[in-house]
Design an enzyme around this catalytic site. Structure first.
Site, mmCIF file in Angstrom:
data_model
loop_
_atom_site.group_PDB
_atom_site.id
_atom_site.type_symbol
_atom_site.label_atom_id
_atom_site.label_comp_id
_atom_site.label_asym_id
_atom_site.label_seq_id
_atom_site.Cartn_x
_atom_site.Cartn_y
_atom_site.Cartn_z
ATOM 1 N NE ARG A 32 -3.593 -0.323 2.508
ATOM 2 C CZ ARG A 32 -4.413 -0.621 3.514
ATOM 3 N NH1 ARG A 32 -4.662 0.288 4.442
ATOM 4 N NH2 ARG A 32 -4.940 -1.814 3.620
ATOM 5 C CG HIS A 78 -6.760 -0.982 -5.271
ATOM 6 N ND1 HIS A 78 -5.473 -1.258 -4.869
ATOM 7 C CD2 HIS A 78 -7.204 -0.014 -4.439
ATOM 8 C CE1 HIS A 78 -5.150 -0.467 -3.851
ATOM 9 N NE2 HIS A 78 -6.183 0.293 -3.574
ATOM 10 C CE1 TYR A 122 -22.042 15.588 -12.206
ATOM 11 C CE2 TYR A 122 -20.840 15.644 -10.131
ATOM 12 C CZ TYR A 122 -22.038 15.618 -10.818
ATOM 13 O OH TYR A 122 -23.223 15.630 -10.137
#
Length: 519
Positions: A32, A78, A122
């Site tokens: 990570r 993931h 968006y």
């Protein structure tokens, strides 16, 4: 429960907790928080770029919704929250964060004022051209692949990384018990340093620093002093003092104004303006008559001074009391063979050279196998064309394809691949012109195979190939250094904050002292 039993149970619980915490720590460190020294990426960054490549979001194709990329990464690679994936994608698209952005974003991707990006439904994205260089040749057996979390597909354990991404864009991450904070560097200087190291493996860190003098931040500004740079280059740790850039302009009314055009890396521009405004309100910056933020994409903060005010005093106060002078604590920590390791600059460059050596060798071996397979087929074609009438007779006399295969294999000692390719030939390929093409292709392939074998067998040729590829990329992506490295001016003293004005000091008979300006 007696005392002995209670003690044993407590000991067992303690061992279980300790083991679980160590497992968790290693998971955070390896899977990570820390980048790999070879390609400079954490797993989530690698997965985002690989998913975008598999989606076909190349730099010369249309943008696509970020929501699709996030969904693809979560679905296949993931198994964590969508927030971490989208935050990573956004960060790789922000030019004030990445010295060389890896994602080309369309829409609201935040700002240097600390505004967050719009929701992923968006915004749209695609890979930049430079990020495609980091993924180049990934399908030519250059890197190892591992099963994804649900074993339905595979993902790369590292990227081929044609450019030294770890030092090119830097990295930051907090693991358990350790952290990394690597600044970005100029790509031109980096490539020159790598090529020099290939030419001279005994190159000293001082010689590397002559080629690559220090970090190059996307926000520009300057670095005051070289001691912090020298420290992290030699040990992997050091504190770099960053300063923003400002200059003075004269106004028609006789006043002066200070213009801030560059701010230190990772400094929030809106917070900086607020801090200066607070100092003006509290009369600490008492020489300021007006403060305006005229920034667009480019930074322009205007600080108008009162008539007769000495600009150097105000500038010193701004450096001293605001984030216009900040520190970047470098920790050059990365995963080397899945183990966290603090490296100096030479060790980091050596790890990259070794990675590129392995990638280039594996790519050449892959291409050699492909070329030899094709040459093997062409040899079969040549045998068929030399004995064309007999081949036609054998094929016509055979009961079926398998029978023809068996007869041709036995008579001419052909391999199964060659026999299948011959039986798949179309009639027009038996003409004289097609025969010339086969001979020409075979002659070219022999030369290509010879070149591949030379690369594999000769270390000098292999390293020269790496240098040539890096030099070619340098000619495409090279740019000018943005951050100036200057000598340290020393600490700002209290005397530097006081205007140097003439004054008269008077002492009364009773011992009172008064200072009065000459004016």
């Amino acid at each position: 429960m007696n005392e002995q039993t209670h003690s044993q149970v407590s000991g067992n619980i303690s061992e279980i907790m300790q083991s679980a915490y160590i497992d968790y720590s290693m998971s955070v460190i390896v899977s990570r928080a820390l980048p790999d020294v070879r390609d400079g990426f954490k797993p989530v960054q690698r997965r985002v770029l690989y998913a975008m490549l598999r989606e076909g979001l190349l730099h010369n194709r249309a943008y696509d919704k970020c929501a699709g990329v996030v969904g693809e990464v979560l679905k296949n690679y993931h198994p964590h929250g969508d927030g971490s994936v989208y935050d990573t994608l956004v960060r790789m698209a922000q030019p004030w964060v990445m010295r060389y952005p890896l994602v080309d974003g369309q829409g609201n991707f935040g700002s240097v004022d600390g505004d967050s990006a719009a929701a992923y439904r968006y915004t749209e994205c695609r890979l930049t051209k430079i990020s495609e260089e980091l993924l180049k040749d990934i399908d030519e057996d250059t890197v190892n692949f591992a099963p994804n979390y649900k074993e339905s597909a595979t993902e790369p354990t590292v990227l081929p990384s044609s450019l030294p991404s770890l030092l090119m864009n830097g990295s930051t991450g907090i693991a358990v018990g350790m952290a990394t904070n690597i600044p970005p560097h100029n790509l031109t200087e980096l490539i020159d340093a790598v090529c020099s190291l290939i030419d001279n493996p005994s190159l000293s860190i001082e010689e590397i620093m002559e080629i690559m003098p220090g970090p190059d931040f996307p926000s520009g500004g300057s670095i005051a002093g070289r001691s912090g740079i020298s420290s992290y280059m030699k040990t992997g740790r050091g504190i770099v003092r960053m300063r923003g850039t400002m200059h003075v302009e004269d106004l028609p009314n006789g006043k002066q104004q200070i213009i801030i055009t560059e701010i230190p890396y990772n400094v929030n521009r809106a917070t900086l303006v607020t801090r200066i405004a607070d100092l003006v309100r509290d009369k600490i910056l008492d020489g300021v008559s007006d403060l305006r933020d005229e920034s667009t994409e480019e930074t322009r903060i205007v600080i108008e001074l009162k008539l007769g005010e000495i600009e150097r005093v105000t500038m010193n106060k701004i450096y001293k009391l605001t984030p216009m002078e900040s520190s970047f604590g470098v920790i050059l920590l990365a995963l080397d063979k899945l183990r966290p390791r603090q490296l100096n600059i030479k060790e980091a460059l050596e790890c990259y050279v070794e990675h590129r050596r392995e990638v280039t060798l594996r790519r050449t071996q892959f291409r050699l196998r492909k070329a030899e397979d094709r040459a093997h087929i062409l040899e079969g074609y040549k045998i068929a064309l030399d004995n064309l009438d007999d081949f036609v007779r054998v094929i016509r006399a055979s009961e079926n394809r398998n029978d023809a295969k068996q007869k041709l294999t036995e008579k001419y000692s052909l391999s199964e691949k060659q026999t299948n390719a011959i039986l798949d030939l179309r009639l027009y390929q038996l003409t004289g012109m097609e025969r010339e093409k086969i001979d020409q292709e075979y002659a070219e392939l022999i030369e290509v195979i010879k070149g591949y074998k030379e690369i594999i067998e000769n270390e000098h040729v292999l390293l020269n190939l790496i240098k040539e590829e890096l030099s070619e990329l340098k000619s495409i992506y090279a740019d000018q250094r943005r951050t100036i490295i200057s000598e340290a001016e020393g600490e700002v003293r209290m005397e530097d904050l006081i205007p140097n004005d003439g004054c008269v000091v008077t002492i009364t008979e009773s011992g009172f002292i008064k200072r009065t300006s000459v004016d």
